[in-house]
Design an enzyme around this catalytic site. Structure first.
Site, PDB file in Angstrom:
ATOM      1  N   HIS A 213     -71.726 -17.093  38.954  1.00  9.36           N
ATOM      2  CA  HIS A 213     -72.129 -16.440  40.193  1.00  9.36           C
ATOM      3  C   HIS A 213     -72.867 -17.453  41.078  1.00  9.36           C
ATOM      4  O   HIS A 213     -73.240 -18.536  40.644  1.00  9.36           O
ATOM      5  CB  HIS A 213     -73.002 -15.237  39.893  1.00  9.36           C
ATOM      6  CG  HIS A 213     -72.244 -14.094  39.300  1.00  9.36           C
ATOM      7  ND1 HIS A 213     -72.812 -12.872  39.039  1.00  9.36           N
ATOM      8  CD2 HIS A 213     -70.934 -13.982  38.916  1.00  9.36           C
ATOM      9  CE1 HIS A 213     -71.907 -12.057  38.521  1.00  9.36           C
ATOM     10  NE2 HIS A 213     -70.769 -12.705  38.434  1.00  9.36           N
TER      11      HIS A 213
ATOM     12  N   GLU B 243     -75.826 -17.694  42.358  1.00  5.43           N
ATOM     13  CA  GLU B 243     -77.159 -18.132  41.961  1.00  5.43           C
ATOM     14  C   GLU B 243     -77.089 -19.163  40.833  1.00  5.43           C
ATOM     15  O   GLU B 243     -77.824 -20.162  40.821  1.00  5.43           O
ATOM     16  CB  GLU B 243     -77.997 -16.930  41.505  1.00  5.43           C
ATOM     17  CG  GLU B 243     -78.163 -15.857  42.571  1.00  5.43           C
ATOM     18  CD  GLU B 243     -77.103 -14.770  42.491  1.00  5.43           C
ATOM     19  OE1 GLU B 243     -77.447 -13.589  42.709  1.00  5.43           O
ATOM     20  OE2 GLU B 243     -75.922 -15.096  42.210  1.00  5.43           O
TER      21      GLU B 243
ATOM     22  N   ALA C  16     -44.363  -2.970  60.280  1.00  2.00           N
ATOM     23  CA  ALA C  16     -43.542  -3.934  61.017  1.00  2.00           C
ATOM     24  C   ALA C  16     -42.557  -3.124  61.843  1.00  2.00           C
ATOM     25  O   ALA C  16     -41.725  -2.402  61.282  1.00  2.00           O
ATOM     26  CB  ALA C  16     -42.807  -4.860  60.059  1.00  2.00           C
TER      27      ALA C  16
ATOM     28  N   THR D   9     -38.243   2.142  48.413  1.00  2.00           N
ATOM     29  CA  THR D   9     -38.195   0.770  48.909  1.00  2.00           C
ATOM     30  C   THR D   9     -37.627  -0.167  47.861  1.00  2.00           C
ATOM     31  O   THR D   9     -36.828  -1.070  48.164  1.00  2.00           O
ATOM     32  CB  THR D   9     -39.598   0.306  49.331  1.00  2.00           C
ATOM     33  OG1 THR D   9     -40.040   1.098  50.434  1.00  2.00           O
ATOM     34  CG2 THR D   9     -39.616  -1.155  49.732  1.00  2.00           C
TER      35      THR D   9
ATOM     36  N   ASP E  79     -34.208  -1.729  49.103  1.00  2.00           N
ATOM     37  CA  ASP E  79     -34.362  -3.093  49.610  1.00  2.00           C
ATOM     38  C   ASP E  79     -34.399  -4.152  48.514  1.00  2.00           C
ATOM     39  O   ASP E  79     -34.221  -5.339  48.811  1.00  2.00           O
ATOM     40  CB  ASP E  79     -35.633  -3.201  50.450  1.00  2.00           C
ATOM     41  CG  ASP E  79     -35.612  -2.297  51.670  1.00  2.00           C
ATOM     42  OD1 ASP E  79     -34.507  -1.900  52.083  1.00  2.00           O
ATOM     43  OD2 ASP E  79     -36.699  -1.978  52.192  1.00  2.00           O
TER      44      ASP E  79
END
Length: 413
Positions: A85, A87, A189, A231, A235
């Site tokens: 992290h 720190e 789109a 989809t 596609d």
């Protein structure tokens, strides 16, 4: 890792508004540092934090360690889940004892739990840090309350310094943690008249190469990319993030398909291009495609691309929305730990998420062409009057070749 929403506090709030009084632990009182210097250091910590990745489940965090006279001792930032992290990174650049009496300026409250790395609050105490200044409370359930540990061990704590600026830095992550679901972006789109395909179903390509390149960079900046089963079947997308030469970018989003695993063909491109696997969520199409709140669903009529509205069984729309919320909650939780999800459609999936109020941001790629016809990118979302229209706040408008990218945040209903 800061990975769970913080539950309601069952005791007094930590004493971190302003300077908290250190406990009597034999630690020297911190040297006074001007507020202006602390704010300068916080701005620097925010700049450092931006170097970290948005993906991977953890926030972007920066840290600056100041000497008692206000000069900078070291800097650090978080490079992603499983790495030190901010720190700890800053402390690692100092010799043993080099942080004694120092002030740690950090964009997020130091964590207070053992995960893949140790608790930063403990490390700061062990290093002899005298004061911690941070911007935002950690909303994580298991990682929060580091300030309480610091105060209990004699460290002075100041919270809320440049909180608004730090909130803007990690806004999506913070909202995701507070809600218990990923920040969800809908990508559209479309032509200037809002069509996502021509009447014959062809849609490649409505937008320009510049828009598509930008969309691929966006994919590389999220944890998961979600599409409907239709989809995938129609596609056969790869759902990868690629550069302008077709090479895979370093970070790839996890593909998520709304459908039963058995419905995704074994030879689908999405399976071949993602060796790490494809997540599926078995959401019945008649439920997740339920559109308006008034109980109507928008379904394709044959292969013509036209739509017809049918009455749903009572409560089907609400049931579908609950299932979508459950999908996002599953993606948020371990082991997936997703904080940013991109919904790429198709139209019914996007419409379902908008209807359920589960879209936080919209990225609309507008091409300067007119198509007409029934194939709109968004269907019925339950808005029956202008007064009921969903309000969005514009964040950015960008020219991409001949196209325009309009990025907006969806206002909470």
């Amino acid at each position: 890792m800061r990975s769970e929403p913080r539950p309601p506090a069952d005791g007094p709030a930590p004493e971190t508004a302003g300077d908290a009084t250190p406990g009597d632990r034999g630690r020297a009182a911190p040297a006074p540092i001007a507020r202006e210097r602390l704010e300068d250091a916080m701005r620097r910590a925010i700049v450092l934090a931006r170097r970290g990745p948005r993906t991977g489940g953890n926030p972007r965090v920066g840290c600056v360690l100041l000497a008692p006279d206000g000069t900078t001792l070291s800097e650090g930032w978080h490079r992603g889940a499983g790495t030190p992290h901010a720190e700890i990174d800053a402390l690692s650049h100092l010799p043993a004892g080099g942080a004694r009496g120092a002030t740690a300026v950090v964009t997020l409250e130091p964590c207070n739990h053992w995960g893949r790395t140790g608790p930063c609050s403990h490390a700061l105490v062990d290093a002899g840090v005298a004061r911690v200044v941070y911007a935002i409370d950690d909303p994580g359930g298991v990682s929060a309350h580091g300030a309480r540990y610091l105060v209990a061990h004699g460290v002075a704590v100041t919270a809320g310094v440049l909180a608004a600026e730090a909130e803007a830095l990690d806004h999506e992550w913070l909202v995701a943690m507070r809600r218990g679901r990923p920040w969800t972006i809908a990508k559209l789109a479309m032509s200037l008249d809002g069509r996502g395909a021509a009447a014959d179903g062809s849609s490649q390509w409505i937008t320009s190469p510049a828009s598509r390149a930008h969309a691929h960079r966006m994919r590389a900046d999220v944890d998961g990319i979600l599409v409907g089963l239709g989809t995938v079947l129609q596609d056969d997308p790869s759902l990868t993030a690629r550069d302008e030469h077709g090479a895979l970018l370093p970070h790839q989003p996890v593909p998520v398909v709304l459908g039963h695993p058995a419905q995704v063909p074994a030879d689908a491109r999405i399976r071949r291009t993602h060796p790490g696997g494809v997540l599926t969520a078995d959401v019945p199409r008649g439920l997740f495609a339920s559109a308006g709140r008034g109980g109507t669903a928008q379904r394709e009529a044959g292969g013509s691309g036209a739509t017809r509205h049918e009455a749903d069984p009572a409560g089907a729309a609400d049931a579908g929305q609950r299932r979508l919320r459950a999908v996002l909650a599953r993606l948020f939780a371990p082991p997936h730990d997703m904080r940013l999800v991109l919904v790429e459609g198709g139209p019914r999936t996007t419409t379902a998420f908008l209807t359920a109020g589960l879209v936080d941001e919209v990225h609309a790629y507008l091409a300067p062409r007119l198509i007409g016809g029934p194939r709109t990118v968004v269907g019925d979302i339950g808005v029956t009057s202008i007064d009921a229209a969903r309000e969005l706040t514009t964040l950015e408008i960008t020219r991409l070749g001949p196209d325009i990218l309009w990025r907006a945040r969806v206002e909470e209903q």
